[in-house]
Design a protein around this motif. Structure first.
Motif, PDB file in Angstrom:
ATOM      1  N   UNK A   2      36.603  53.025  38.925  1.00  0.00           N
ATOM      2  CA  UNK A   2      36.162  51.904  38.093  1.00  0.00           C
ATOM      3  C   UNK A   2      37.086  50.710  38.288  1.00  0.00           C
ATOM      4  N   UNK A   3      36.488  49.527  38.376  1.00  0.00           N
ATOM      5  CA  UNK A   3      37.245  48.288  38.563  1.00  0.00           C
ATOM      6  C   UNK A   3      36.727  47.263  37.559  1.00  0.00           C
ATOM      7  N   UNK A   4      37.614  46.727  36.745  1.00  0.00           N
ATOM      8  CA  UNK A   4      37.258  45.685  35.786  1.00  0.00           C
ATOM      9  C   UNK A   4      37.892  44.371  36.219  1.00  0.00           C
ATOM     10  N   UNK A   5      37.092  43.308  36.234  1.00  0.00           N
ATOM     11  CA  UNK A   5      37.609  41.995  36.612  1.00  0.00           C
ATOM     12  C   UNK A   5      37.172  40.970  35.575  1.00  0.00           C
ATOM     13  N   UNK A   6      37.824  39.827  35.618  1.00  0.00           N
ATOM     14  CA  UNK A   6      37.506  38.754  34.684  1.00  0.00           C
ATOM     15  C   UNK A   6      36.040  38.345  34.806  1.00  0.00           C
ATOM     16  N   UNK A   7      35.437  37.958  33.698  1.00  0.00           N
ATOM     17  CA  UNK A   7      34.012  37.601  33.695  1.00  0.00           C
ATOM     18  C   UNK A   7      33.747  36.232  34.330  1.00  0.00           C
ATOM     19  N   UNK A   8      34.777  35.558  34.828  1.00  0.00           N
ATOM     20  CA  UNK A   8      34.549  34.323  35.576  1.00  0.00           C
ATOM     21  C   UNK A   8      34.798  34.546  37.071  1.00  0.00           C
ATOM     22  N   UNK A   9      34.841  35.812  37.484  1.00  0.00           N
ATOM     23  CA  UNK A   9      35.081  36.140  38.889  1.00  0.00           C
ATOM     24  C   UNK A   9      33.800  35.999  39.705  1.00  0.00           C
ATOM     25  N   UNK A  10      33.974  35.839  40.994  1.00  0.00           N
ATOM     26  CA  UNK A  10      32.856  35.776  41.931  1.00  0.00           C
ATOM     27  C   UNK A  10      32.491  37.210  42.326  1.00  0.00           C
ATOM     28  N   UNK A  11      31.312  37.728  41.921  1.00  0.00           N
ATOM     29  CA  UNK A  11      30.953  39.125  42.206  1.00  0.00           C
ATOM     30  C   UNK A  11      30.948  39.463  43.695  1.00  0.00           C
ATOM     31  N   UNK A  50      41.624  37.000  42.052  1.00  0.00           N
ATOM     32  CA  UNK A  50      40.702  37.571  41.064  1.00  0.00           C
ATOM     33  C   UNK A  50      41.512  38.265  39.983  1.00  0.00           C
ATOM     34  N   UNK A  51      41.190  37.974  38.744  1.00  0.00           N
ATOM     35  CA  UNK A  51      41.927  38.537  37.621  1.00  0.00           C
ATOM     36  C   UNK A  51      41.299  39.828  37.133  1.00  0.00           C
ATOM     37  N   UNK A  52      42.150  40.763  36.718  1.00  0.00           N
ATOM     38  CA  UNK A  52      41.683  41.903  35.944  1.00  0.00           C
ATOM     39  C   UNK A  52      41.801  41.507  34.479  1.00  0.00           C
ATOM     40  N   UNK A  53      41.008  42.097  33.577  1.00  0.00           N
ATOM     41  CA  UNK A  53      40.933  41.607  32.190  1.00  0.00           C
ATOM     42  C   UNK A  53      42.270  41.464  31.493  1.00  0.00           C
ATOM     43  N   UNK A  65      41.000  31.089  28.346  1.00  0.00           N
ATOM     44  CA  UNK A  65      41.403  32.140  29.269  1.00  0.00           C
ATOM     45  C   UNK A  65      42.435  31.598  30.251  1.00  0.00           C
ATOM     46  N   UNK A  66      43.465  32.391  30.518  1.00  0.00           N
ATOM     47  CA  UNK A  66      44.447  32.023  31.525  1.00  0.00           C
ATOM     48  C   UNK A  66      43.935  32.390  32.900  1.00  0.00           C
ATOM     49  N   UNK A  67      43.779  31.449  33.779  1.00  0.00           N
ATOM     50  CA  UNK A  67      43.226  31.697  35.111  1.00  0.00           C
ATOM     51  C   UNK A  67      44.246  31.343  36.182  1.00  0.00           C
ATOM     52  N   UNK A  68      44.225  32.092  37.270  1.00  0.00           N
ATOM     53  CA  UNK A  68      45.076  31.751  38.408  1.00  0.00           C
ATOM     54  C   UNK A  68      44.467  30.570  39.162  1.00  0.00           C
TER      55      UNK A  68
END
Length: 482
Positions: A193-202, A271-274, A300-303
């Motif tokens: 399972x991999x969780x990423x930020x909801x503003x990531x590019x799928x 890409x951020x993880x939650x 949200x803190x984004x890179x």
């Protein structure tokens, strides 16, 4: 004194020979019981020796695998021991038929008193004969997970991954639900399972996860790894990697290695993880001008993606530079990425030789390759990261006209004919998209068609003056499309 000793010996002799009870016509005495005990021990030892001889010598020479050797030798050893016991009883004067009557009379009482032992004994026979599990299998029974090391008539011994041993009554193997992870072979699928930020590019996430899978040596290329988009969590997208391996019992090691690799790839892509999010809350005074709005504003803190200097090349972005894929949507590009795989080349490794089938398309993700004519050792061009080659060879079935080898350690993104065909079968509309893109470059297609005609790969029946009709028919023939 001597008379006392003689008298004592006579009394002891009478004690050992005096009948204690009668079974049929046979009288049972202490001396007979002692003899029977010795004989029975010898019979059981001979049965054990015979089992070891079968398992380690005779059946090995016959080429029988370990699991079958264990089952065959166990059944034969118990059979030999039982036969030996009957022979001993017969030679000692017991009427076996009368013993059978006695056993039948006691059977009900013994069965009630030892029903669990009887059940495990019968279950052991079933396991050895039906063989739902065998020696060497990797099984899970409730919370126990390990290798089957020994199957007896009463119980089965399992060695766990922690190197401890669990003894399981055979009744549980018959009545319980057994998960045999290696029934046919040791190949199995692991799921990460991999969780990423909801503003990531799928699409970018899919690519990073697949890159991690293909860089793991234990992961099989066929079936190829898959990435599933499972849904939406709080502030997160949930993905799952499916990867097949040959040694499923090493799943914890592979899972750990894949998680490290996935995290590394996601981090390089920005890409951020939650849990990389941070929340900032602004609390407004009750009577402030903003009191009608929400009391808390979440940021949200984004890179900063642009600040990542060593961000690796994205296969998605490189595919869009390919003339025939430049108008593909992200969903269509994702399908291309899913059927593709990563290939590593070491310095001076050949990718292919001239004249070989052109059944794969390549994009250079890192490193560089040399394109040259091998027969005359003539250098043609050097291709570096970001360049691609072989797309027409894949889609039109054109043989290689030159050889390619790595100048340095190189990683390629590759799409093989088999995966491309699978994608077209699952998404037949993509074939027409490709045909329409071909239509924008008809001059190049005419050159390719002439090359194929000169090599004898296009006959008069296939030739069509309408280049798009020819391309459409060639795709249908090459990839078995309806």
């Amino acid at each position: 004194m001597l008379e006392s000793i003689e008298k004592l010996l006579v009394n002891l002799g009478q004690l050992f020979t005096t009948p204690l009870l009668y079974i049929g016509d046979t009288n049972i005495s202490l001396s007979l019981l002692f003899q029977l005990s010795i004989y029975l021990i010898i019979a059981l030892l001979l049965g054990r020796i015979f089992k070891n001889l079968l398992t380690k010598v005779l059946l090995v020479k016959l080429g029988i695998d370990k699991a079958n050797r264990e089952a065959i030798s166990t059944i034969f050893s118990y059979g030999i021991s039982s036969l030996g016991i009957l022979v001993i009883l017969q030679t000692q004067g017991f009427n076996v038929s009368s013993l059978a009557v006695l056993a039948g009379g006691l059977g009900v009482g013994i069965g009630l008193g030892f029903q669990n032992i009887t059940k495990n004994f019968i279950s052991g026979l079933n396991v050895l004969i039906e063989r739902p599990i065998k020696i060497g299998d990797f099984i899970q029974l409730e919370n126990d997970l390990g290798f089957v090391e020994e199957i007896g008539l009463r119980s089965t011994r399992i060695r766990t991954l922690q190197d401890s041993h669990v003894i399981i009554p055979n009744g549980m193997l018959i009545e319980g639900k057994i998960h045999n992870l290696t029934y046919d072979n040791f190949q199995g699928r692991i799921e990460v399972d991999v969780f990423v930020s909801d503003d990531s590019d799928p699409v970018l996430v899919t690519e990073a996860i697949l890159m991690a899978a293909y860089m793991e040596p234990a992961v099989l290329r066929e079936p190829h790894p898959k990435v599933l988009f499972l849904g939406f969590e709080d502030n997160a997208f949930r993905f799952q990697l499916w990867a097949w391996v040959n040694e499923i019992y090493n799943e914890p090691l592979y899972m750990s290695s894949l998680r490290f690799s996935i995290q590394h790839n996601l981090d390089k892509q920005g890409v951020l993880v939650p849990w990389d999010h941070f929340n900032i809350y602004f609390h407004h005074p009750p009577h402030s001008k903003n009191s009608e709005s929400s009391p808390n504003t979440i940021l949200h803190g984004l890179k900063n993606y642009e600040s990542i200097s060593d961000k690796p090349l994205s296969a998605r972005d490189l595919l869009k530079q390919v003339t025939y894929f430049e108008n593909f949507t992200n969903l269509e590009l994702r399908k291309l990425i899913e059927v593709g795989y990563r290939k590593r080349l070491k310095r001076l490794d050949f990718l292919f030789h001239e004249g070989e089938p052109g059944d794969t398309f390549y994009i250079i993700l890192s490193g560089s390759v040399e394109v040259f004519v091998e027969k005359i050792n003539k250098h043609l061009i050097t291709l570096k990261a970001g360049k691609f080659f072989g797309e027409l060879s894949l889609m039109l079935g054109i043989p290689r006209t030159a050889s390619v080898r790595a100048i340095e350690d190189t990683i390629l993104f590759a799409i093989h004919k088999k995966g491309f065909e699978k994608m077209l079968h699952e998404n037949p509309e993509l074939a027409e998209v490709i045909v329409q893109e071909f239509g924008k470059h008809q001059e190049e297609l005419l050159e390719r068609q002439n090359e194929l005609r000169e090599m004898g790969l296009v006959d008069a029946q296939e030739y069509d003056k309408n280049i798009l009709v020819w391309v459409r028919n060639r795709l249908k023939n090459l990839f078995n499309l309806n």
